[in-house]
Design a protein around this motif. Sequence first.
Motif, PDB file in Angstrom:
ATOM      1  N   VAL A 159      43.450  36.911  39.307  1.00  0.00           N
ATOM      2  CA  VAL A 159      42.745  37.503  40.446  1.00  0.00           C
ATOM      3  C   VAL A 159      41.267  37.160  40.291  1.00  0.00           C
ATOM      4  O   VAL A 159      40.657  37.472  39.286  1.00  0.00           O
ATOM      5  CB  VAL A 159      42.938  39.037  40.487  1.00  0.00           C
ATOM      6  N   SER A 166      38.865  37.517  43.026  1.00  0.00           N
ATOM      7  CA  SER A 166      37.966  38.145  43.992  1.00  0.00           C
ATOM      8  C   SER A 166      38.519  39.498  44.412  1.00  0.00           C
ATOM      9  O   SER A 166      39.703  39.798  44.221  1.00  0.00           O
ATOM     10  CB  SER A 166      37.795  37.251  45.221  1.00  0.00           C
ATOM     11  N   THR A 167      37.637  40.298  44.983  1.00  0.00           N
ATOM     12  CA  THR A 167      38.051  41.585  45.545  1.00  0.00           C
ATOM     13  C   THR A 167      37.660  41.643  47.018  1.00  0.00           C
ATOM     14  O   THR A 167      36.628  41.083  47.396  1.00  0.00           O
ATOM     15  CB  THR A 167      37.371  42.750  44.788  1.00  0.00           C
ATOM     16  N   THR A 177      41.797  41.933  46.546  1.00  0.00           N
ATOM     17  CA  THR A 177      43.024  41.142  46.492  1.00  0.00           C
ATOM     18  C   THR A 177      44.187  42.120  46.539  1.00  0.00           C
ATOM     19  O   THR A 177      44.117  43.188  45.937  1.00  0.00           O
ATOM     20  CB  THR A 177      43.091  40.298  45.209  1.00  0.00           C
ATOM     21  N   LYS A 203      51.315  38.468  44.926  1.00  0.00           N
ATOM     22  CA  LYS A 203      49.891  38.389  45.281  1.00  0.00           C
ATOM     23  C   LYS A 203      49.697  37.907  46.716  1.00  0.00           C
ATOM     24  O   LYS A 203      50.327  36.956  47.156  1.00  0.00           O
ATOM     25  CB  LYS A 203      49.168  37.470  44.294  1.00  0.00           C
ATOM     26  N   GLU A 261      46.378  36.988  49.155  1.00  0.00           N
ATOM     27  CA  GLU A 261      44.941  36.766  49.003  1.00  0.00           C
ATOM     28  C   GLU A 261      44.182  36.619  50.321  1.00  0.00           C
ATOM     29  O   GLU A 261      43.071  36.115  50.343  1.00  0.00           O
ATOM     30  CB  GLU A 261      44.698  35.540  48.122  1.00  0.00           C
TER      31      GLU A 261
END
Length: 236
Positions: free
Chosen positions: A203, A205-206, A208, A215, A217
């Motif tokens: 991961v 970035s935020t 996510t 996952k 994104e």
Amino acid sequence: MKQTTKKSVYKEQRKQEKIQEKKRMRMIMWITAICVIAVIAIIIVALPKPAPVQMPYETMPTLGNPDAPVKIVELGDYKCPSCQVFSQKVEPLLKKDFIDTGIASLHFMNYTIISPDADSMTSAMAGQAIFHQNNDAYWKYYDAIYKNQGDEKKIWATTDFITNLARQEKLPIDYDKLKQDIENKTYKKEVDAHNAFARSNQVYSTPTLFINGKKFEDPFDYNKLKAAIEKAQKGE
């Protein structure tokens, strides 16, 4: 004269043979390329799909029915401006369309990537402290801290700021305990475990999202997000 004619005919034959040879080589190259692409496609289709990631739901606040068929995990940072947008623009849509209808539950996992030794960590430990006192109070904190989010480049999420915010929002918790838990770093190990999970699952970035352990994104494309949730609801 006859010899000249024979030479001309021979040259023309050789020329045509070379042209035909080039055509054959091109054809062989195209067929080879198509075969290689076909083999790669077959391998990709035949490869087993990665299994969903096991999520530590018990360490995360939960909005909605924890037994809902679709479980959405947001990896976020309370100091992240994009996470603020998600909390104000996307989360309400998820709540209306999927959480309130019992289709999905939303869980929050900390990923303190902006200021891991200051605001991000302090607000994350506070969030975990509130969650362990009262899960419902946590979601009021979630809304409040993003609405009152400070400048990304400045220190603002101090213990006093968060404690005063909790009082201001009248969260149904013990405020003295909240302050002690932040100062004593009571839930730092849980936050560290969340961060380790994020790093080990690539991961970057935020925010996510993980949807039933898979996952996702592109959290701001709501049409894609809806499609992914509906797919997960079908067990796909």
